[in-house]
Design a protein around this motif. Structure first.
Motif, PDB file in Angstrom:
ATOM      1  N   ARG A  29      -8.673  -1.155  14.282  1.00  0.00           N
ATOM      2  CA  ARG A  29      -8.331  -0.907  15.679  1.00  0.00           C
ATOM      3  C   ARG A  29      -7.069  -1.662  16.087  1.00  0.00           C
ATOM      4  NH1 ARG A  29     -12.393  -2.157  20.784  1.00  0.00           N
ATOM      5  NH2 ARG A  29     -10.989  -1.497  22.454  1.00  0.00           N
ATOM      6  N   MET A  30      -6.940  -2.903  15.583  1.00  0.00           N
ATOM      7  CA  MET A  30      -5.765  -3.698  15.927  1.00  0.00           C
ATOM      8  C   MET A  30      -4.500  -3.124  15.289  1.00  0.00           C
ATOM      9  SD  MET A  30      -5.246  -7.803  15.769  1.00  0.00           S
ATOM     10  CE  MET A  30      -6.280  -7.967  17.227  1.00  0.00           C
ATOM     11  N   ILE A  31      -4.626  -2.585  14.086  1.00  0.00           N
ATOM     12  CA  ILE A  31      -3.471  -1.945  13.431  1.00  0.00           C
ATOM     13  C   ILE A  31      -2.971  -0.790  14.283  1.00  0.00           C
ATOM     14  CG2 ILE A  31      -2.745  -0.586  11.424  1.00  0.00           C
ATOM     15  CD1 ILE A  31      -4.617  -2.314   9.730  1.00  0.00           C
ATOM     16  N   TYR A  32      -3.899  -0.002  14.794  1.00  0.00           N
ATOM     17  CA  TYR A  32      -3.503   1.109  15.657  1.00  0.00           C
ATOM     18  C   TYR A  32      -2.924   0.600  16.981  1.00  0.00           C
ATOM     19  CZ  TYR A  32      -5.696   4.508  12.557  1.00  0.00           C
ATOM     20  OH  TYR A  32      -5.995   5.295  11.479  1.00  0.00           O
ATOM     21  N   TYR A  33      -3.416  -0.546  17.440  1.00  0.00           N
ATOM     22  CA  TYR A  33      -2.889  -1.126  18.677  1.00  0.00           C
ATOM     23  C   TYR A  33      -1.413  -1.500  18.511  1.00  0.00           C
ATOM     24  CZ  TYR A  33      -2.003  -4.654  22.274  1.00  0.00           C
ATOM     25  OH  TYR A  33      -1.450  -5.388  23.298  1.00  0.00           O
ATOM     26  N   TYR A  34      -1.090  -2.098  17.359  1.00  0.00           N
ATOM     27  CA  TYR A  34       0.289  -2.531  17.105  1.00  0.00           C
ATOM     28  C   TYR A  34       1.221  -1.369  16.758  1.00  0.00           C
ATOM     29  CZ  TYR A  34      -0.702  -7.577  17.025  1.00  0.00           C
ATOM     30  OH  TYR A  34      -1.025  -8.862  17.368  1.00  0.00           O
ATOM     31  N   PHE A  35       0.727  -0.393  16.000  1.00  0.00           N
ATOM     32  CA  PHE A  35       1.623   0.610  15.405  1.00  0.00           C
ATOM     33  C   PHE A  35       1.297   2.059  15.785  1.00  0.00           C
ATOM     34  CE2 PHE A  35       1.314  -3.093  12.577  1.00  0.00           C
ATOM     35  CZ  PHE A  35       2.649  -3.481  12.548  1.00  0.00           C
ATOM     36  N   ASN A  36       0.307   2.270  16.613  1.00  0.00           N
ATOM     37  CA  ASN A  36      -0.085   3.595  17.133  1.00  0.00           C
ATOM     38  C   ASN A  36      -0.789   4.461  16.100  1.00  0.00           C
ATOM     39  OD1 ASN A  36       0.957   3.103  19.721  1.00  0.00           O
ATOM     40  ND2 ASN A  36       3.011   3.670  19.042  1.00  0.00           N
ATOM     41  N   ASP A  37      -0.171   4.690  14.940  1.00  0.00           N
ATOM     42  CA  ASP A  37      -0.785   5.534  13.914  1.00  0.00           C
ATOM     43  C   ASP A  37      -0.188   5.164  12.558  1.00  0.00           C
ATOM     44  OD1 ASP A  37       1.776   6.640  13.963  1.00  0.00           O
ATOM     45  OD2 ASP A  37       1.163   8.385  15.143  1.00  0.00           O
ATOM     46  N   LYS A  38      -0.602   5.888  11.517  1.00  0.00           N
ATOM     47  CA  LYS A  38      -0.142   5.553  10.165  1.00  0.00           C
ATOM     48  C   LYS A  38       1.358   5.764  10.022  1.00  0.00           C
ATOM     49  CE  LYS A  38      -1.307   7.943   6.396  1.00  0.00           C
ATOM     50  NZ  LYS A  38      -2.073   8.411   5.210  1.00  0.00           N
ATOM     51  N   GLU A  39       1.881   6.793  10.653  1.00  0.00           N
ATOM     52  CA  GLU A  39       3.319   7.044  10.577  1.00  0.00           C
ATOM     53  C   GLU A  39       4.105   5.930  11.265  1.00  0.00           C
ATOM     54  OE1 GLU A  39       4.281  10.914  11.990  1.00  0.00           O
ATOM     55  OE2 GLU A  39       3.595  11.907  10.161  1.00  0.00           O
ATOM     56  N   GLY A  40       3.569   5.418  12.366  1.00  0.00           N
ATOM     57  CA  GLY A  40       4.212   4.306  13.056  1.00  0.00           C
ATOM     58  C   GLY A  40       4.241   3.054  12.199  1.00  0.00           C
ATOM     59  N   LEU A  41       3.150   2.818  11.466  1.00  0.00           N
ATOM     60  CA  LEU A  41       3.092   1.675  10.561  1.00  0.00           C
ATOM     61  C   LEU A  41       4.058   1.867   9.400  1.00  0.00           C
ATOM     62  CD1 LEU A  41       1.916  -0.960   9.556  1.00  0.00           C
ATOM     63  CD2 LEU A  41      -0.018   0.322   8.600  1.00  0.00           C
ATOM     64  N   TYR A  42       4.127   3.073   8.855  1.00  0.00           N
ATOM     65  CA  TYR A  42       5.056   3.370   7.757  1.00  0.00           C
ATOM     66  C   TYR A  42       6.498   3.126   8.196  1.00  0.00           C
ATOM     67  CZ  TYR A  42       7.873   6.252   4.585  1.00  0.00           C
ATOM     68  OH  TYR A  42       8.836   6.704   3.718  1.00  0.00           O
ATOM     69  N   GLU A  47       0.824  -1.208   0.000  1.00  0.00           N
ATOM     70  CA  GLU A  47       0.000   0.000   0.000  1.00  0.00           C
ATOM     71  C   GLU A  47       0.859   1.260   0.000  1.00  0.00           C
ATOM     72  OE1 GLU A  47      -3.575   2.340   0.221  1.00  0.00           O
ATOM     73  OE2 GLU A  47      -3.166   0.282  -0.399  1.00  0.00           O
ATOM     74  N   PHE A  48       1.881   1.299   0.854  1.00  0.00           N
ATOM     75  CA  PHE A  48       2.756   2.478   0.910  1.00  0.00           C
ATOM     76  C   PHE A  48       3.588   2.604  -0.367  1.00  0.00           C
ATOM     77  CE2 PHE A  48       2.370   2.123   5.683  1.00  0.00           C
ATOM     78  CZ  PHE A  48       1.761   3.349   5.860  1.00  0.00           C
ATOM     79  N   ALA A  49       4.084   1.474  -0.883  1.00  0.00           N
ATOM     80  CA  ALA A  49       4.890   1.513  -2.101  1.00  0.00           C
ATOM     81  C   ALA A  49       4.076   2.007  -3.283  1.00  0.00           C
ATOM     82  CB  ALA A  49       5.455   0.129  -2.396  1.00  0.00           C
ATOM     83  N   LEU A  50       2.797   1.697  -3.297  1.00  0.00           N
ATOM     84  CA  LEU A  50       1.930   2.094  -4.403  1.00  0.00           C
ATOM     85  C   LEU A  50       1.436   3.528  -4.268  1.00  0.00           C
ATOM     86  CD1 LEU A  50       0.414   1.137  -6.961  1.00  0.00           C
ATOM     87  CD2 LEU A  50      -1.477   0.458  -5.466  1.00  0.00           C
ATOM     88  N   ASN A  51       1.103   3.944  -3.042  1.00  0.00           N
ATOM     89  CA  ASN A  51       0.427   5.227  -2.846  1.00  0.00           C
ATOM     90  C   ASN A  51       1.201   6.245  -2.024  1.00  0.00           C
ATOM     91  OD1 ASN A  51      -2.117   4.456  -4.176  1.00  0.00           O
ATOM     92  ND2 ASN A  51      -2.311   3.013  -2.483  1.00  0.00           N
ATOM     93  N   GLY A  52       2.351   5.858  -1.475  1.00  0.00           N
ATOM     94  CA  GLY A  52       3.118   6.784  -0.650  1.00  0.00           C
ATOM     95  C   GLY A  52       2.533   6.913   0.738  1.00  0.00           C
ATOM     96  N   LEU A  53       3.207   7.666   1.580  1.00  0.00           N
ATOM     97  CA  LEU A  53       2.750   7.843   2.956  1.00  0.00           C
ATOM     98  C   LEU A  53       1.428   8.584   3.018  1.00  0.00           C
ATOM     99  CD1 LEU A  53       3.077   7.752   6.007  1.00  0.00           C
ATOM    100  CD2 LEU A  53       4.624   9.711   5.853  1.00  0.00           C
ATOM    101  N   SER A  54       1.300   9.663   2.251  1.00  0.00           N
ATOM    102  CA  SER A  54       0.084  10.466   2.317  1.00  0.00           C
ATOM    103  C   SER A  54      -1.100   9.781   1.649  1.00  0.00           C
ATOM    104  CB  SER A  54       0.322  11.835   1.669  1.00  0.00           C
ATOM    105  OG  SER A  54       0.706  11.687   0.314  1.00  0.00           O
ATOM    106  N   GLY A  55      -0.847   8.993   0.601  1.00  0.00           N
ATOM    107  CA  GLY A  55      -1.943   8.375  -0.136  1.00  0.00           C
ATOM    108  C   GLY A  55      -2.411   7.050   0.415  1.00  0.00           C
TER     109      GLY A  55
END
Length: 241
Positions: free
Chosen positions: A72-85, A49-57
């Motif tokens: 909700r579980m994604i946020y549990y593991y990584f806090n936010d989108k920047e954390g996942l990136y 997803e990030f490789a295709l659309n970038g951080l903002s997309g």
């Protein structure tokens, strides 16, 4: 009669709630029985997803829809989108460094070890186009997220130590010419292998020749190795073609 119907309806609703609760618990158990597997599954999908659309997309909803985890579980593991990136970026660098660590660099003569390292880098980048796109995206962000990550800096520090030890061994044995900077050597190897993926499409369209064919890739791989060896190895030590 009214009371009887109400009691039946009440019991039916209570049964529905129990079934729903058990289903929720089962789903939760599926997700929590293998937390590392779930986390890795999120990272793999998020990489695409990030490789295709970038951080903002990139969209967390889209990532959640394609994984076995909830938003909700994604946020549990990584806090936010920047954390996942950042986790995706760290995983991408970890994969290339883990691959390098499996090479028998110390057990081979310096010339053969250097050849193997260039071949591995070329092949890895060719097979992991998402990694190249992630690095390109990170450079758009001026490497701000790499700067935040001690993990990435540690991983890449080992890469420089590996090539530094290999180069020094080659100089000591009289195979490599002295006076080269191992960091610059790493840069040059990376540049050749990175460009093969990052600019392949534009080169193909500009010059009308498909550089992604197996024949073209074999040629580019062979020449990338040859260019690095001719730069590093003393001329009298170069293998005869």
């Amino acid at each position: 009669m009214y009371e009887l119907v109400s009691l039946v309806n009440l019991r039916a609703k209570e049964k529905e709630r129990c079934v729903a609760s058990q289903a929720g618990k089962s789903e939760g158990n599926v997700r929590t029985q293998d937390p590392e597997g779930t986390r890795q599954n999120i990272i793999e999908v998020a990489t695409e997803e990030f490789a295709l659309n970038g951080l903002s997309g990139a969209r967390i909803d889209e990532i959640a829809a394609r994984t076995r985890a909830s938003k909700r579980m994604i946020y549990y593991y990584f806090n936010d989108k920047e954390g996942l990136y950042l986790a995706v970026l760290e995983n991408a660098y970890r994969l290339v460094r883990e691959g390098e660590s499996k090479l028998d660099v110390d057990g081979l003569p310096p010339l053969d070890a250097l050849k193997q390292l260039v071949e591995f880098t070329f092949d890895h980048h060719h097979k992991h186009e998402d990694f190249i796109r992630m690095v390109m995206i990170e450079n758009i962000h001026h490497a701000d997220y790499i700067e935040r990550s001690k993990v990435i800096r540690q991983l890449n520090g080992t890469a420089i130590k590996t090539i530094e030890a290999l180069y020094e061994r080659g100089v000591d044995e009289g195979t490599f010419r002295p006076g080269l900077d191992p960091l610059e050597l790493h840069w040059q190897i990376s540049a050749l292998c990175f460009f093969n993926v990052s600019n392949r499409a534009s080169f193909t369209k500009l010059f009308g020749r498909d550089l992604g064919t197996a024949e073209a890739q074999d040629s580019l791989r062979r020449h990338a190795v040859d260019m690095v060896l001719r730069h590093v190895v003393r001329s009298e030590k170069l293998p005869q073609s």
